[in-house]
Write a protein that holds these residues in place. Structure first.
Motif, mmCIF file in Angstrom:
data_model
loop_
_atom_site.group_PDB
_atom_site.id
_atom_site.type_symbol
_atom_site.label_atom_id
_atom_site.label_comp_id
_atom_site.label_asym_id
_atom_site.label_seq_id
_atom_site.Cartn_x
_atom_site.Cartn_y
_atom_site.Cartn_z
ATOM 1 N N UNK A 44 0.849 -1.196 0.000
ATOM 2 C CA UNK A 44 0.000 0.000 0.000
ATOM 3 C C UNK A 44 0.883 1.244 0.000
ATOM 4 N N UNK A 45 0.370 2.299 -0.610
ATOM 5 C CA UNK A 45 1.058 3.593 -0.610
ATOM 6 C C UNK A 45 0.010 4.688 -0.721
ATOM 7 N N UNK A 46 0.369 5.884 -0.247
ATOM 8 C CA UNK A 46 -0.516 7.028 -0.438
ATOM 9 C C UNK A 46 0.327 8.247 -0.753
ATOM 10 N N UNK A 47 -0.294 9.189 -1.429
ATOM 11 C CA UNK A 47 0.371 10.432 -1.770
ATOM 12 C C UNK A 47 -0.407 11.563 -1.103
ATOM 13 N N UNK A 48 0.304 12.551 -0.577
ATOM 14 C CA UNK A 48 -0.332 13.622 0.196
ATOM 15 C C UNK A 48 -0.925 14.736 -0.661
ATOM 16 N N UNK A 49 -0.471 14.865 -1.915
ATOM 17 C CA UNK A 49 -0.913 15.999 -2.722
ATOM 18 C C UNK A 49 -1.688 15.543 -3.953
ATOM 19 N N UNK A 50 -2.403 16.483 -4.546
ATOM 20 C CA UNK A 50 -3.159 16.251 -5.765
ATOM 21 C C UNK A 50 -2.189 16.287 -6.950
ATOM 22 N N UNK A 51 -2.497 15.582 -8.011
ATOM 23 C CA UNK A 51 -1.695 15.623 -9.233
ATOM 24 C C UNK A 51 -1.324 14.228 -9.689
ATOM 25 N N UNK A 52 -0.760 14.150 -10.894
ATOM 26 C CA UNK A 52 -0.328 12.860 -11.425
ATOM 27 C C UNK A 52 0.822 12.321 -10.597
ATOM 28 N N UNK A 53 0.762 11.065 -10.258
ATOM 29 C CA UNK A 53 1.810 10.404 -9.482
ATOM 30 C C UNK A 53 2.343 9.240 -10.312
ATOM 31 N N UNK A 54 3.627 9.227 -10.502
ATOM 32 C CA UNK A 54 4.269 8.164 -11.280
ATOM 33 C C UNK A 54 5.234 7.437 -10.354
ATOM 34 N N UNK A 55 5.165 6.097 -10.372
ATOM 35 C CA UNK A 55 6.154 5.315 -9.642
ATOM 36 C C UNK A 55 6.648 4.200 -10.550
ATOM 37 N N UNK A 56 7.810 3.662 -10.213
ATOM 38 C CA UNK A 56 8.426 2.607 -11.005
ATOM 39 C C UNK A 56 8.684 1.396 -10.124
ATOM 40 N N UNK A 57 8.715 0.229 -10.742
ATOM 41 C CA UNK A 57 9.057 -0.995 -10.019
ATOM 42 C C UNK A 57 9.873 -1.877 -10.946
ATOM 43 N N UNK A 58 10.723 -2.675 -10.330
ATOM 44 C CA UNK A 58 11.516 -3.634 -11.092
ATOM 45 C C UNK A 58 11.651 -4.916 -10.285
ATOM 46 N N UNK A 59 11.917 -6.008 -10.996
ATOM 47 C CA UNK A 59 12.164 -7.294 -10.350
ATOM 48 C C UNK A 59 13.667 -7.551 -10.395
ATOM 49 N N UNK A 60 14.188 -8.148 -9.321
ATOM 50 C CA UNK A 60 15.606 -8.482 -9.233
ATOM 51 C C UNK A 60 15.708 -9.945 -8.824
ATOM 52 N N UNK A 61 16.407 -10.756 -9.647
ATOM 53 C CA UNK A 61 16.531 -12.167 -9.275
ATOM 54 C C UNK A 61 17.691 -12.369 -8.302
ATOM 55 N N UNK A 62 17.729 -13.511 -7.679
ATOM 56 C CA UNK A 62 18.701 -13.815 -6.631
ATOM 57 C C UNK A 62 20.138 -13.764 -7.144
ATOM 58 N N UNK A 63 20.328 -13.866 -8.451
ATOM 59 C CA UNK A 63 21.673 -13.809 -9.042
ATOM 60 C C UNK A 63 22.078 -12.376 -9.314
ATOM 61 N N UNK A 64 21.120 -11.444 -9.325
ATOM 62 C CA UNK A 64 21.412 -10.045 -9.578
ATOM 63 C C UNK A 64 20.862 -9.509 -10.880
ATOM 64 N N UNK A 65 20.164 -10.351 -11.660
ATOM 65 C CA UNK A 65 19.547 -9.889 -12.892
ATOM 66 C C UNK A 65 18.409 -8.926 -12.584
ATOM 67 N N UNK A 66 18.367 -7.816 -13.290
ATOM 68 C CA UNK A 66 17.369 -6.762 -13.042
ATOM 69 C C UNK A 66 16.516 -6.569 -14.283
ATOM 70 N N UNK A 67 15.188 -6.533 -14.064
ATOM 71 C CA UNK A 67 14.275 -6.338 -15.199
ATOM 72 C C UNK A 67 14.379 -4.926 -15.762
#
Length: 186
Positions: A163-186
């Motif tokens: 869960x997350x919340x933003x305190x202000x009005x407006x467009x909110x952009x966030x990013x996510x990535x997956x990281x495998x146990x060997x260190x590979x990053x999406x």
């Protein structure tokens, strides 16, 4: 009298090392993090040297066993002695493919909302090699990781919610990535 002596030459030891019983193949390619079954044997030998490479045969004259997990190209060797002689060094080489990174996570959750209200987002990714993974989230889109989910790695394909919340009005952009146990990053 005459004295005669006769001495028979003692047979030289032989050693063999392969990826399958009776095979003459000396190289093999495997996926990153795989293990390989090695087979070894000897004749006319009394002792075999500890092998090189990422495996152990405990000095046995013949047998089979799995290597440890392989992450780099590795050459395995095996040699035996007996009857005062040494066998030629036997070797096999395993070429290890590079780690493949997990797929970019899919993100599910609401796309509209009101300030200071908590919304839950679920991240899911699959690693092509089945490696365990975790997720890294940049909630404020500033290029740095704000949160890692979960603290430990989870099986490939396992979703994680946060869960997350933003305190202000407006467009909110966030990013996510997956990281495998060997260190590979999406």
């Amino acid at each position: 009298g005459t004295t005669a002596s006769c001495s028979a030459a003692k047979a030289a030891p032989t050693a063999s090392l392969s990826f399958s019983a009776g095979s003459a193949v000396s190289s093999l390619s495997v996926a990153y993090g795989d293990r390989v079954m090695l087979y070894w044997g000897s004749s006319n030998a009394t002792i075999c040297t500890p092998p090189s490479g990422n495996w152990s045969n405990a000095g046995l004259l013949s047998g089979s066993g799995l290597t440890n997990l392989l992450f780099t190209n590795t050459t395995f060797t095996f040699q035996c002695t007996g009857n005062g002689q040494t066998s030629p060094l036997q070797s096999v080489t395993v070429t290890v493919a590079a780690n493949q990174e997990p797929a970019a996570p899919t993100i599910t959750g609401p796309i509209t909302g009101v300030p200071s209200t908590s919304y839950t987002y679920t991240l899911t990714s699959v690693d092509p090699e089945g490696d365990t993974l975790h997720y890294e989230i940049d909630w404020d889109n500033n290029g740095s990781v704000d949160q890692t989910l979960p603290a430990e790695y989870v099986p490939s394909g396992t979703g994680q919610s946060q869960a997350n919340n933003w305190a202000s009005v407006g467009d909110k952009i966030f990013q996510a990535r997956a990281v495998d146990v060997i260190g590979g990053i999406s």
